[in-house]
Write a protein that holds these residues in place. Structure first.
Motif, PDB file in Angstrom:
ATOM      1  N   UNK A 101       0.850  -1.197   0.000  1.00  0.00           N
ATOM      2  CA  UNK A 101       0.000   0.000   0.000  1.00  0.00           C
ATOM      3  C   UNK A 101       0.885   1.245   0.000  1.00  0.00           C
ATOM      4  N   UNK A 102       0.662   2.071  -1.005  1.00  0.00           N
ATOM      5  CA  UNK A 102       1.527   3.234  -1.198  1.00  0.00           C
ATOM      6  C   UNK A 102       1.346   4.312  -0.151  1.00  0.00           C
ATOM      7  N   UNK A 103       0.136   4.362   0.412  1.00  0.00           N
ATOM      8  CA  UNK A 103      -0.032   5.291   1.522  1.00  0.00           C
ATOM      9  C   UNK A 103      -0.398   4.460   2.751  1.00  0.00           C
ATOM     10  N   UNK A 104       0.057   4.905   3.913  1.00  0.00           N
ATOM     11  CA  UNK A 104      -0.189   4.147   5.133  1.00  0.00           C
ATOM     12  C   UNK A 104      -1.679   3.988   5.401  1.00  0.00           C
ATOM     13  N   UNK A 105      -2.060   2.862   5.979  1.00  0.00           N
ATOM     14  CA  UNK A 105      -3.457   2.687   6.348  1.00  0.00           C
ATOM     15  C   UNK A 105      -3.563   2.397   7.831  1.00  0.00           C
ATOM     16  N   UNK A 106      -4.776   2.486   8.308  1.00  0.00           N
ATOM     17  CA  UNK A 106      -5.020   2.295   9.731  1.00  0.00           C
ATOM     18  C   UNK A 106      -4.999   0.800  10.066  1.00  0.00           C
ATOM     19  N   UNK A 107      -4.137   0.401  11.006  1.00  0.00           N
ATOM     20  CA  UNK A 107      -4.086  -0.993  11.423  1.00  0.00           C
ATOM     21  C   UNK A 107      -4.598  -1.144  12.843  1.00  0.00           C
ATOM     22  N   UNK A 108      -4.381  -2.307  13.418  1.00  0.00           N
ATOM     23  CA  UNK A 108      -4.813  -2.558  14.789  1.00  0.00           C
ATOM     24  C   UNK A 108      -3.880  -1.853  15.771  1.00  0.00           C
ATOM     25  N   UNK A 109      -4.314  -1.728  16.995  1.00  0.00           N
ATOM     26  CA  UNK A 109      -3.478  -1.254  18.098  1.00  0.00           C
ATOM     27  C   UNK A 109      -2.969   0.172  17.885  1.00  0.00           C
ATOM     28  N   UNK A 110      -3.837   1.012  17.317  1.00  0.00           N
ATOM     29  CA  UNK A 110      -3.509   2.425  17.174  1.00  0.00           C
ATOM     30  C   UNK A 110      -2.248   2.697  16.344  1.00  0.00           C
ATOM     31  N   UNK A 111      -2.190   2.049  15.176  1.00  0.00           N
ATOM     32  CA  UNK A 111      -1.009   2.184  14.326  1.00  0.00           C
ATOM     33  C   UNK A 111      -1.397   2.528  12.891  1.00  0.00           C
ATOM     34  N   UNK A 112      -0.505   3.269  12.254  1.00  0.00           N
ATOM     35  CA  UNK A 112      -0.540   3.392  10.796  1.00  0.00           C
ATOM     36  C   UNK A 112       0.378   2.303  10.266  1.00  0.00           C
ATOM     37  N   UNK A 113      -0.087   1.576   9.260  1.00  0.00           N
ATOM     38  CA  UNK A 113       0.694   0.434   8.801  1.00  0.00           C
ATOM     39  C   UNK A 113       0.858   0.416   7.291  1.00  0.00           C
ATOM     40  N   UNK A 114       1.895  -0.300   6.851  1.00  0.00           N
ATOM     41  CA  UNK A 114       2.110  -0.583   5.435  1.00  0.00           C
ATOM     42  C   UNK A 114       2.812  -1.937   5.367  1.00  0.00           C
ATOM     43  N   UNK A 115       2.591  -2.642   4.274  1.00  0.00           N
ATOM     44  CA  UNK A 115       3.187  -3.975   4.138  1.00  0.00           C
ATOM     45  C   UNK A 115       4.094  -4.040   2.920  1.00  0.00           C
TER      46      UNK A 115
END
Ligand code: ZN
Length: 133
Positions: A101-115
């Motif tokens: 994902x080119x822009x960060x997305x909302x993940x679990x545990x109050x995090x911005x995530x990317x893979x």
């Protein structure tokens, strides 16, 4: 990247696995959270300074359902903490990694995530995560 933030483990039955991992660590999960956009229900455990995330699919299109179908239960990803995820995504893309994902997305545990795609990281799915302040 700063440190391993957590290790994600794909499980078929979160309720059963919560019991199993409670026995393993000697303490229960401290949080359960559903990430609807990802089709997952997660629980988090602490083992000393380390964190383990269990992930169960909530629908058959979930990446976790597909992972378990292909590989069975087990380690799904390693997450690394970063200070600035947008900068880190750009840096890694410039290095030739495939970012899912080119822009960060909302993940679990109050995090911005990317893979990062495991094809570009020797078969290991890498998650970047930045704490939301
Ligand atoms: Zn994770």
């Amino acid at each position: 990247m700063k440190k391993i933030e957590h290790i994600g483990i794909a499980v078929k039955d979160l309720e059963k696995s919560n019991i199993l991992f409670k026995q393993l660590f000697g303490n229960a999960h401290y949080k359960i959270e559903e990430v609807v956009s990802e089709g997952v229900k997660t629980s988090f455990f602490k083992a000393g300074p380390n964190k383990i995330e269990l992930l169960e699919a909530t629908n058959s299109d979930s990446p976790i359902a597909k992972f378990i179908e292909k590989k069975g239960e087990g380690i799904h990803h390693i997450a690394f903490a970063v200070d600035d995820i947008t900068l880190e995504i750009k840096r890694l893309k410039d290095e030739g990694f495939t970012v899912l994902n080119n822009s960060p997305k909302r993940g679990a545990d109050n995090k911005l995530v990317a893979f990062l795609h495991p094809k570009s990281t020797n078969g290991v799915l890498i998650e970047l995560c930045q704490e939301i302040k």
